[in-house]
Design a protein around this motif. Structure first.
Motif, mmCIF file in Angstrom:
data_model
loop_
_atom_site.group_PDB
_atom_site.id
_atom_site.type_symbol
_atom_site.label_atom_id
_atom_site.label_comp_id
_atom_site.label_asym_id
_atom_site.label_seq_id
_atom_site.Cartn_x
_atom_site.Cartn_y
_atom_site.Cartn_z
ATOM 1 N N VAL A 81 0.818 -1.209 0.000
ATOM 2 C CA VAL A 81 0.000 0.000 0.000
ATOM 3 C C VAL A 81 0.854 1.261 0.000
ATOM 4 O O VAL A 81 1.996 1.260 0.464
ATOM 5 N N TYR A 82 0.267 2.330 -0.525
ATOM 6 C CA TYR A 82 0.875 3.651 -0.443
ATOM 7 C C TYR A 82 -0.202 4.704 -0.655
ATOM 8 O O TYR A 82 -1.231 4.454 -1.287
ATOM 9 N N ASP A 83 0.058 5.875 -0.117
ATOM 10 C CA ASP A 83 -0.826 7.030 -0.296
ATOM 11 C C ASP A 83 -0.223 7.913 -1.378
ATOM 12 O O ASP A 83 0.817 8.537 -1.165
ATOM 13 N N PRO A 84 -0.849 7.995 -2.564
ATOM 14 C CA PRO A 84 -0.257 8.769 -3.658
ATOM 15 C C PRO A 84 -0.215 10.269 -3.390
ATOM 16 O O PRO A 84 0.514 11.000 -4.049
ATOM 17 N N ASN A 85 -1.000 10.721 -2.427
ATOM 18 C CA ASN A 85 -1.053 12.152 -2.117
ATOM 19 C C ASN A 85 -0.385 12.494 -0.789
ATOM 20 O O ASN A 85 -0.626 13.560 -0.225
ATOM 21 N N GLN A 86 0.456 11.583 -0.312
ATOM 22 C CA GLN A 86 1.070 11.808 0.994
ATOM 23 C C GLN A 86 1.989 13.025 0.999
ATOM 24 O O GLN A 86 1.969 13.847 1.911
ATOM 25 N N TYR A 87 2.817 13.131 -0.034
ATOM 26 C CA TYR A 87 3.745 14.261 -0.139
ATOM 27 C C TYR A 87 3.288 15.121 -1.307
ATOM 28 O O TYR A 87 3.902 15.157 -2.367
ATOM 29 N N ILE A 88 2.201 15.817 -1.121
ATOM 30 C CA ILE A 88 1.510 16.467 -2.231
ATOM 31 C C ILE A 88 1.946 17.916 -2.345
ATOM 32 O O ILE A 88 1.262 18.817 -1.912
ATOM 33 N N ASP A 89 3.129 18.146 -2.918
ATOM 34 C CA ASP A 89 3.561 19.520 -3.144
ATOM 35 C C ASP A 89 3.505 19.878 -4.631
ATOM 36 O O ASP A 89 3.848 20.980 -5.022
ATOM 37 N N TYR A 90 3.079 18.930 -5.450
ATOM 38 C CA TYR A 90 2.853 19.154 -6.875
ATOM 39 C C TYR A 90 4.117 19.512 -7.668
ATOM 40 O O TYR A 90 4.012 20.011 -8.782
ATOM 41 N N ILE A 91 5.295 19.297 -7.102
ATOM 42 C CA ILE A 91 6.497 19.562 -7.903
ATOM 43 C C ILE A 91 6.895 18.338 -8.721
ATOM 44 O O ILE A 91 7.865 18.378 -9.476
ATOM 45 N N ASN A 92 6.156 17.234 -8.549
ATOM 46 C CA ASN A 92 6.374 16.037 -9.357
ATOM 47 C C ASN A 92 5.083 15.688 -10.081
ATOM 48 O O ASN A 92 3.983 16.021 -9.625
ATOM 49 N N SER A 93 5.200 14.978 -11.204
ATOM 50 C CA SER A 93 4.017 14.441 -11.857
ATOM 51 C C SER A 93 3.428 13.344 -10.970
ATOM 52 O O SER A 93 4.072 12.894 -10.011
ATOM 53 N N ASP A 94 2.214 12.907 -11.277
ATOM 54 C CA ASP A 94 1.518 11.932 -10.428
ATOM 55 C C ASP A 94 2.393 10.721 -10.116
ATOM 56 O O ASP A 94 2.523 10.307 -8.969
ATOM 57 N N ARG A 95 2.975 10.124 -11.168
ATOM 58 C CA ARG A 95 3.705 8.871 -10.969
ATOM 59 C C ARG A 95 5.046 9.080 -10.293
ATOM 60 O O ARG A 95 5.621 8.150 -9.756
ATOM 61 N N ALA A 96 5.565 10.304 -10.340
ATOM 62 C CA ALA A 96 6.903 10.559 -9.795
ATOM 63 C C ALA A 96 6.876 11.035 -8.347
ATOM 64 O O ALA A 96 7.928 11.184 -7.729
ATOM 65 N N ARG A 97 5.696 11.268 -7.798
ATOM 66 C CA ARG A 97 5.630 11.779 -6.434
ATOM 67 C C ARG A 97 6.243 10.790 -5.444
ATOM 68 O O ARG A 97 6.056 9.580 -5.568
ATOM 69 N N PRO A 98 6.948 11.297 -4.433
ATOM 70 C CA PRO A 98 7.458 10.399 -3.403
ATOM 71 C C PRO A 98 6.319 9.833 -2.571
ATOM 72 O O PRO A 98 5.266 10.467 -2.442
ATOM 73 N N ARG A 99 6.524 8.647 -2.030
ATOM 74 C CA ARG A 99 5.499 8.033 -1.194
ATOM 75 C C ARG A 99 6.108 6.987 -0.271
ATOM 76 O O ARG A 99 7.110 6.363 -0.609
ATOM 77 N N ASP A 100 5.527 6.845 0.901
ATOM 78 C CA ASP A 100 5.894 5.760 1.801
ATOM 79 C C ASP A 100 5.238 4.490 1.275
ATOM 80 O O ASP A 100 4.021 4.466 1.044
ATOM 81 N N ILE B 83 8.185 -0.305 4.398
ATOM 82 C CA ILE B 83 9.298 -0.836 3.602
ATOM 83 C C ILE B 83 10.286 0.282 3.288
ATOM 84 O O ILE B 83 11.478 0.178 3.548
ATOM 85 N N THR B 84 9.786 1.365 2.715
ATOM 86 C CA THR B 84 10.665 2.485 2.344
ATOM 87 C C THR B 84 9.908 3.790 2.514
ATOM 88 O O THR B 84 8.727 3.875 2.173
ATOM 89 N N LYS B 85 10.585 4.790 3.027
ATOM 90 C CA LYS B 85 9.962 6.088 3.307
ATOM 91 C C LYS B 85 10.302 7.085 2.210
ATOM 92 O O LYS B 85 11.437 7.160 1.753
ATOM 93 N N ALA B 86 9.292 7.858 1.804
ATOM 94 C CA ALA B 86 9.455 8.929 0.812
ATOM 95 C C ALA B 86 10.224 8.434 -0.414
ATOM 96 O O ALA B 86 11.189 9.053 -0.854
ATOM 97 N N GLN B 87 9.758 7.319 -0.971
ATOM 98 C CA GLN B 87 10.411 6.744 -2.145
ATOM 99 C C GLN B 87 10.150 7.631 -3.360
ATOM 100 O O GLN B 87 9.015 7.826 -3.781
#
Length: 863
Positions: free
Chosen positions: A336-355, A369-373
């Motif tokens: 699982v991951y939250d696609p909007n966890q780090y939502i600063d919009y400086i990345n495209s949808d697929r490139a956003r970091p996520r836990d 598993i990994t933080k802010a990937q």
């Protein structure tokens, strides 16, 4: 109305009429054809090649060869062909009204007419179709002795049919529900009947991993399910699951043989304003893309997981998974991951970091598993058995054991740092059994053994810069619903068919790797290798080779011997004149770059020719493409037309450095042209043109604002104003425009607030008053990638500074022109433009340019 006015209107009408009469016939167009390596039977005994005529599809034909290179049959046809496991060819008419069954052993064929809804089940030599004459569904098996009808039922007796994604099962529901629902195994035709399904089926969703199909009372793509029926066709378990028809749902996914999960999108509260009259945007919004795309939705929505477990007779609705995306791993856990966890919009949808975490359904517990990937699409991989998760951070590749919830191993990864744009995909694949992981590090082709936990170099690249592709892979993985976590798989890792590309020499090889044995099918060819097909045992391999001056030529490799199958029958005078030169140069920071110079037709070294430069990013990978002339191009630029009209065409690499994209492009283009003028004296340095689209449109806009090197330029769908584009909303990427600057193609590296001067220095608009090069720009009015407002802004600047400028804005077109009539119009206008300024063409075809770029003297008063 004065006589002068009438004369003016009459002249303008003539201009328009002259332009519409411009001929677009291509000389010798009836001869232009494309050979395509179409099929190779799984046994390797037969291959088919299609010859498609670009301007006359009625002349299309197919060639059938055996693996010794002998031509067995040539046939003029427009049919689309598929090959069965027993080597029979199935030709389907484009209108799908006729099936041809062809035996390449005897060249005998049989036709079945009056068909539609044709499904070819290749591995089992089976065809399923609807007979429009008898109005019945038929299932037939193609045997060497003839056609055997397996099943034939009138349409009136059938409510619904569907074939599984893997083409292993046929599901049938009878109109008389008391007869039940049948599932036919297409390998052995064993039937399983279930009489507990008592509702009519309108659509089905086949699970991607497990023997489960979800039966829906809705039409396809209607996601307000009043209920779904869970059907495990291995165990014959059927469970009807009631749902809320007022709520929209995602497609369901099976977790195991007796449970599934579905995501529901439900309303929280009604928005406190009238959405018909007002749009409310807030910087707090983590779902801004949805807010903007669907402004009239009246409720605030959220999503939540529901997990139905029929073995334990439990329903789980974990609030902890609200807003999360999940991938089933095994019996009780999700990735699982939250696609909007780090939502600063400086990345495209697929490139956003996520836990990225593991979620235990029964314990309602997360394991990180990994933080802010960062950019998980390019930096992660899920194993084919979902027991390992690989991720990359700061040059280290981590191997996480999902079953043990522990990090198992790491590898110091040396990734590609070259500027080649040839192999942009990441080489990260799993064997089908999940025991091995394959990847590239530095110049080496590597394998990780899950059992021994060891790394092995399968191909040592030494000091040579190599790129690798595994060809026998499942190219389009459909392992899970989300495409943001890749899960790529090799079909058979006992033998690996690998394409290796030598960056420095620009040569390609195909080799077969079996254990420690390495067999080269092709070794270091200067041609481009395309459309590689292979038989089950890899003893037979077919492929095509092409180059800029050689159309695709087909070859067969069989038992260690390579033979020519077929050359293109086009008259050689259509392409043997083609000539190119690779020009090496360096930018300001000493980066090694290349440019491709294409020579005009009938080139005479004693003459001078104009040169058109096409600007984009790295372009040297285009050096081996065989291209065809056409007036129907989505950006209005076809190189062949210019070569035939006596132009050099130049494709230099542009590499963005810390200077910013505009200044980098200016430096690269100036250095490349300086070098190409030194190496080719036949280029007329006073007749240089510049053209680019999208990123190339932006660089064109910028370059002409900085130099008078070019005598004419064309920019298509390019950014003009960095600041307004930075602070705009991009409707194509569903994100604020600044991601393109900070993490995307424009590669500014810093946000605007940290280096405003750099943004100003790279923005064409701030130098528009310096543009002296005649400039033509075009865009689609409905462009969602680069708003047409950018071209409007440039137009207003040119208007204010009294600069000759023509802006073409095509109605109902987007980033690329899709309508043939608009493609034709744009192509002709661009040819006219460069002919007028680089060839001094003053005729009826260029009259519209002269009229629209010549100012009245009285307008040029200083103010």
């Amino acid at each position: 109305m004065t006589t002068k006015s009438l004369r003016f209107i009459y002249s303008f009408i003539l201009i328009l009429l002259d332009f519409t009469c411009y001929s677009q016939t291509i000389k010798d167009s009836v001869h232009y054809s494309l050979l395509y390596n179409n099929l190779l039977s799984s046994s390797g005994k037969f291959s088919t090649i299609k010859n498609n005529f670009l301007f006359d599809s009625e002349k299309n034909s197919i060639f059938i060869f055996n693996n010794n290179g002998k031509l067995l049959l040539t046939k003029q046809t427009n049919n689309k062909y598929e090959v069965l496991k027993n080597d029979f060819l199935i030709g389907i008419n484009p209108t799908k009204t006729e099936i041809e069954i062809l035996d390449p052993n005897t060249n005998k064929s049989k036709k079945i007419s009056n068909v539609k809804e044709v499904e070819v089940i290749n591995n089992y030599n089976v065809i399923f179709y609807f007979d429009t004459k008898t109005e019945s569904y038929k299932l037939i098996k193609v045997l060497s002795s003839g056609i055997k009808e397996i099943w034939n039922i009138p349409q009136t007796l059938i409510n619904f049919t569907s074939i599984s994604n893997d083409k292993k099962h046929l599901l049938i529901q009878y109109s008389n529900l008391t007869k039940g629902t049948e599932l036919i195994n297409l390998e052995n035709f064993k039937k399983t009947t279930n009489t507990s399904i008592t509702d009519f089926i309108k659509s089905v969703i086949w699970d991607k991993k497990l023997p489960v199909v979800f039966l829906s009372p809705n039409q396809k793509h209607t996601n307000n399910f009043p209920y779904l029926t869970f059907f495990n066709y291995d165990t014959n378990l059927v469970k009807k699951q009631d749902l809320d028809s007022t709520i929209s749902y995602s497609y369901p996914e099976a977790i195991n043989e007796y449970s599934f999960k579905i995501v529901q999108y439900y309303n929280l509260v009604k928005k406190p304003y009238d959405t018909e009259k007002l749009q409310l945007w807030t910087t707090k919004d983590t779902e801004l893309a949805t807010t903007i795309a669907y402004p009239r939705i009246k409720e605030i929505k959220t999503d939540g997981h529901i997990i139905f477990n029929y073995k334990d007779k439990k329903v789980y609705q974990p609030d902890a998974l609200n807003q999360y995306i999940s991938i089933p791993l095994n019996e009780n856990i999700l990735l699982v991951y939250d696609p909007n966890q780090y939502i600063d919009y400086i990345n495209s949808d697929r490139a956003r970091p996520r836990d990225i975490s593991i979620y235990d359904i029964k314990e309602d517990k997360f394991t990180l598993i990994t933080k802010a990937q960062q950019n998980p699409f390019n930096t992660t991989s899920l194993s084919s058995k979902t027991n390992y998760f690989v991720y990359i951070k700061k040059g280290l590749m981590y191997f996480y054991n999902i079953e043990q919830r522990a990090l198992e191993n790491t590898f110091n990864l040396k990734e590609d740092r070259t500027k080649s744009n040839v192999y942009i995909s990441r080489l990260r694949y799993w064997s089908e059994d999940g025991k091995y992981f394959y990847f590239a590090s530095d110049n080496n082709f590597m394998q990780y053994d899950i059992k021994s936990k060891t790394f092995k170099v399968l191909i040592d690249g030494g000091n040579t810069s190599y790129r690798y592709k595994i060809l026998n892979t499942l190219a389009s993985p459909s392992y899970n619903q989300t495409s943001q976590i890749p899960s790529n798989m090799i079909l058979d890792n006992r033998k690996l068919l690998i394409e290796r590309y030598n960056i420095k020499e620009s040569t390609s090889s195909i080799l077969l790797l079996e254990g420690n044995k390495r067999v080269f099918i092709i070794n270091n060819t200067n041609d481009q290798i395309k459309n590689v097909k292979y038989g089950d045992n890899f003893k037979t391999i077919t492929y095509s080779l092409e180059n800029f001056n050689k159309p695709a030529t087909l070859y067969v490799y069989h038992n260690g011997i390579t033979k020519l199958l077929l050359e293109n029958s086009m008259p050689k005078e259509l392409y043997t004149w083609k000539k190119q030169k690779i020009v090496a140069y360096k930018d300001k920071y000493n980066n090694d770059l290349k440019g491709i110079l294409f020579y005009p037709k009938d080139f005479d070294p004693n003459k001078k020719y104009p040169m058109l430069t096409h600007t984009y990013e790295i372009q040297n990978y285009l050096a081996k493409d065989f291209t065809y002339p056409t007036y129907f191009d989505h950006i209005g630029f076809n190189m062949e037309l210019y070569l035939e009209k006596g132009y050099f065409v130049f494709f230099p690499d542009v590499f963005t450095t810390k200077q910013g994209p505009g200044i980098s492009a200016l430096n690269c283009v100036e250095e490349s042209i300086k070098k190409v003028l030194q190496e080719e004296k036949a280029i007329n340095k006073d007749k240089l043109g510049l053209m680019g689209h999208s990123f190339g449109g932006y660089t064109t806009n910028f370059i002409v604002s900085q130099t008078n090197l070019f005598k004419a330029a064309v920019s298509g769908s390019g950014v003009a104003d960095f600041i307004s584009h930075y602070f705009s909303y991009n409707y194509n990427y569903r994100s604020p425009g600044y991601f393109q600057f900070e993490t995307g193609q424009l590669n500014m590296l810093k946000p605007f607030k940290e280096d405003k001067e750099l943004y100003f220095l790279n923005s064409p608009l701030f130098y528009a008053e310096n543009i002296n090069t005649p400039l033509l720009s075009f865009t689609g009015k409905e462009d969602k990638v680069i708003s047409s407002k950018q071209q409007e802004t440039l137009f207003m600047a040119m208007l204010r500074y009294k600069k000759p400028f023509i802006s073409l804005m095509y109605e109902d077109e987007g980033h690329y022109l899709m309508k043939p009539e608009n493609q034709l119009d744009l192509t002709k206008r661009l040819l006219n433009w460069f002919d007028y300024y680089l060839k001094n063409a003053d005729n009826k075809e260029t009259r519209w340019i002269k009229y629209n770029t010549t100012f009245d003297p009285e307008r040029m008063l200083e103010n």
